[in-house]
Design an enzyme around this catalytic site. Structure first.
Site, PDB file in Angstrom:
ATOM      1  N   GLY A 149       0.757  -1.243   0.000  1.00  0.00           N
ATOM      2  CA  GLY A 149       0.000   0.000   0.000  1.00  0.00           C
ATOM      3  C   GLY A 149       0.781   1.283   0.000  1.00  0.00           C
ATOM      4  CD  GLU A 155       0.467  -9.271   1.799  1.00  0.00           C
ATOM      5  OE1 GLU A 155      -0.435  -8.482   1.442  1.00  0.00           O
ATOM      6  OE2 GLU A 155       0.236 -10.354   2.347  1.00  0.00           O
ATOM      7  N   PRO A 156       4.577  -5.243  -0.620  1.00  0.00           N
ATOM      8  CG  PRO A 156       6.790  -4.510  -0.842  1.00  0.00           C
ATOM      9  CD  PRO A 156       5.924  -5.504  -0.098  1.00  0.00           C
ATOM     10  N   GLY A 157       3.622  -3.864  -3.752  1.00  0.00           N
ATOM     11  CA  GLY A 157       3.528  -4.112  -5.190  1.00  0.00           C
ATOM     12  C   GLY A 157       3.923  -2.852  -5.925  1.00  0.00           C
ATOM     13  NE  ARG A 158      -0.246   2.018  -6.030  1.00  0.00           N
ATOM     14  CZ  ARG A 158      -1.276   1.992  -6.879  1.00  0.00           C
ATOM     15  NH1 ARG A 158      -1.160   2.536  -8.055  1.00  0.00           N
ATOM     16  NH2 ARG A 158      -2.417   1.427  -6.523  1.00  0.00           N
ATOM     17  CB  CYS A 203     -15.213   3.165 -29.802  1.00  0.00           C
ATOM     18  SG  CYS A 203     -14.392   2.870 -31.356  1.00  0.00           S
ATOM     19  CD  GLU A 204     -15.830   2.200 -23.643  1.00  0.00           C
ATOM     20  OE1 GLU A 204     -16.462   2.956 -22.874  1.00  0.00           O
ATOM     21  OE2 GLU A 204     -16.096   1.015 -23.824  1.00  0.00           O
ATOM     22  CE1 TYR A 224      -2.159  -3.668  -8.536  1.00  0.00           C
ATOM     23  CE2 TYR A 224      -0.860  -1.744  -7.944  1.00  0.00           C
ATOM     24  CZ  TYR A 224      -1.408  -2.965  -7.617  1.00  0.00           C
ATOM     25  OH  TYR A 224      -1.178  -3.496  -6.363  1.00  0.00           O
TER      26      TYR A 224
HETATM   27  C1  LIG Z   1      -3.048  -5.117  -3.813  1.00  0.00           C
HETATM   28  C2  LIG Z   1      -2.506  -5.755  -2.593  1.00  0.00           C
HETATM   29  C3  LIG Z   1      -1.176  -5.550  -2.226  1.00  0.00           C
HETATM   30  C4  LIG Z   1      -0.243  -4.622  -2.963  1.00  0.00           C
HETATM   31  O1  LIG Z   1      -0.638  -3.300  -2.867  1.00  0.00           O
HETATM   32  P1  LIG Z   1       0.324  -2.123  -3.415  1.00  0.00           P
HETATM   33  O2  LIG Z   1      -0.464  -0.910  -3.198  1.00  0.00           O
HETATM   34  O3  LIG Z   1       0.583  -2.420  -4.837  1.00  0.00           O
HETATM   35  O4  LIG Z   1       1.556  -2.159  -2.593  1.00  0.00           O
HETATM   36  C5  LIG Z   1      -0.703  -6.219  -1.115  1.00  0.00           C
HETATM   37  N1  LIG Z   1      -1.490  -7.059  -0.398  1.00  0.00           N
HETATM   38  C6  LIG Z   1      -2.783  -7.282  -0.725  1.00  0.00           C
HETATM   39  C7  LIG Z   1      -3.586  -8.211   0.092  1.00  0.00           C
HETATM   40  C8  LIG Z   1      -3.333  -6.642  -1.826  1.00  0.00           C
HETATM   41  O5  LIG Z   1      -4.612  -6.846  -2.151  1.00  0.00           O
END
Ligand SMILES: *Cc1c(COP(=O)(O)O)cnc(C)c1O
Length: 421
Positions: A239, A275-278, A346-347, A375
């Site tokens: 997050g 759990e970092p993604g972004r 076309c949107e 994403y």
């Molecule tokens: C989406 C998600 C993440 C990653 O979130 P980011 O904002 O990309 O860091 C981690 N854990 C869970 C459970 C998620 O749904």
């Protein structure tokens, strides 16, 4: 900090000119920087260095096999939300013992697959899911390692569609039910409770909601331990936000996040999972596109590019801002004029930006959408029968296609005709 820089009058990814990639692969195309990916992963490692911890990269942000393998080789675990992501994580070389399985609706087939293949932990989001997991585990003659995802009722103050920790959101078990749920878990024969899980939202630009959630978590751990549960792990979710716009206050650094974790949770003696993604992939990627046409509307000018909402849906879906920069470096004194940047779909939602000040551009010029590594490709589709956007990974002065653009034959051949046609 990222490794996309102007050099010799053009935008480069590490040691590769983006125009060379556009020439070789065509546009639109996603380009990722290995050095940026690794830098962001290591920032988390360093931020949590004082505590026992595991960084589980949230694969849903960008699940490309090469991206996941790059991070796995650096030691990252994975946070997966489907059987497909689980299998992809394994194929990318993430050890089973470093995979956590999140998600609000895991099927029994997914539970079976992960239990048979090996898993560090399931993050369970409801009591019915807990009961189902116990049954599946018992049938396999094992016990499922579990953390319960608790919804702390904290407003992450981010976009409504990516806020997940308020009591009206669909995620997790309400804090008020947590003790009862842990009691139920302890009584189930197929469940081995390991810890507590939370994830309050995405693109948080302020530490205050994290702090509120972590304090509630610390209080809960004390209660659960008093109830006799052995809580050894805390999964804090992902997050942490990234800077999308060049202007404005930058979001908190992983180091500050790490210090907050140590201050609010460090005394509990738990292993910390994040759990970092972004934050790992977001600024490690750009979407390269070519200008097709400049069009004058009633009081507006449109810049029509060959990328569209099917390639990058964030602006249409979340009203998200992406910086758009010319690949040929504009002169310092170049005048800026406002453009609506739009794609061919076309949107009306196929609009990347409205009245965006841009330096002079002409048909045929390349532009880069910044901060598109998370994403972006992961949410791409073939809407309007546009072939799925390809991906390229740069490392130093090399690049490789890590997902080729499908041919039209492949695109059409994916459908099948019933016998009566
Ligand atoms: C989406 C998600 C993440 C990653 O979130 P980011 O904002 O990309 O860091 C981690 N854990 C869970 C459970 C998620 O749904």
């Amino acid at each position: 900090m990222d490794h996309f820089r102007y050099r010799e009058g053009a935008l480069w990814a590490e040691g590769v000119a983006l125009s060379d990639i556009a020439e070789a692969v065509g546009t639109p195309v996603y380009v990722y920087s290995t050095a940026t990916l690794l830098r962001h992963y290591r920032l988390f490692e360093e931020a949590l260095a004082g505590l026992p911890h595991l960084v589980c990269y949230a694969m849903k942000a960008n699940g490309n096999l090469a991206v996941v393998r790059t991070l796995a080789e650096a030691g990252a675990g994975a946070d997966v939300v489907s059987a497909g992501e689980y299998l992809k994580a394994r194929a990318a070389g993430v050890p089973a013992g470093r995979i956590v399985f999140s998600g609000v609706g895991k099927t029994r087939a997914e539970m079976r697959l992960a239990l048979a293949g090996g898993i560090r932990q399931f993050n369970v989001e409801s009591e019915p899911e807990l009961a189902a997991l116990s049954e599946v585990a018992v049938a396999l003659g094992t016990r499922a390692p579990v953390a319960l995802r608790i919804n702390p009722d904290v407003d992450a103050r981010t976009h409504d569609k990516i806020s997940t920790g308020r009591k009206e959101d669909k995620f997790g078990i309400p804090l008020a039910r947590a003790r009862a749920a842990y009691g139920a878990a302890a009584a189930l024969p197929g469940i081995a409770v390991q810890g507590v899980d939370m994830h309050i939202g995405s693109q948080l630009t302020d530490l205050a909601p994290f702090e509120a959630a972590f304090r509630r978590l610390a209080d809960l751990v004390a209660l659960l331990r008093a109830d006799g549960h052995a809580i050894g792990r805390l999964d804090l979710g992902g997050g942490l936000g990234i800077p999308y716009a060049a202007a404005g206050a930058p979001p908190p650094l992983p180091a500050h996040y790490g210090a907050l974790v140590a201050r609010t949770l460090g005394h509990l003696g738990c292993e910390i999972e994040v759990e970092p993604g972004r934050l790992i992939v977001g600024n490690a990627g750009v979407l390269l596109a070519r200008v097709l046409y400049l069009k004058d509307g009633e009081g507006r000018r449109f810049l029509i590019v060959d990328a569209a909402m099917n390639d990058l849906v964030r602006p249409a879906m979340y009203g998200a801002h992406h910086e758009v920069v010319p690949v040929a470096e504009p002169a310092g004194e170049a005048p800026l004029a406002p453009f609506d940047i739009v794609g061919p779909v076309c949107e009306s939602a196929d609009t990347f930006a409205r009245a965006r000040p841009l330096p002079p551009l002409a048909a045929g010029d390349l532009v880069a959408f910044r901060s598109a590594g998370a994403y972006g490709a992961a949410m791409a589709s073939e809407y309007n029968a546009r072939p799925l956007v390809p991906e390229v990974l740069v490392r130093g002065d090399h690049f490789a296609v890590i997902r080729p653009r499908p041919t039209y034959e492949e695109l059409i051949g994916r459908d099948t005709l019933p016998p009566w046609l």
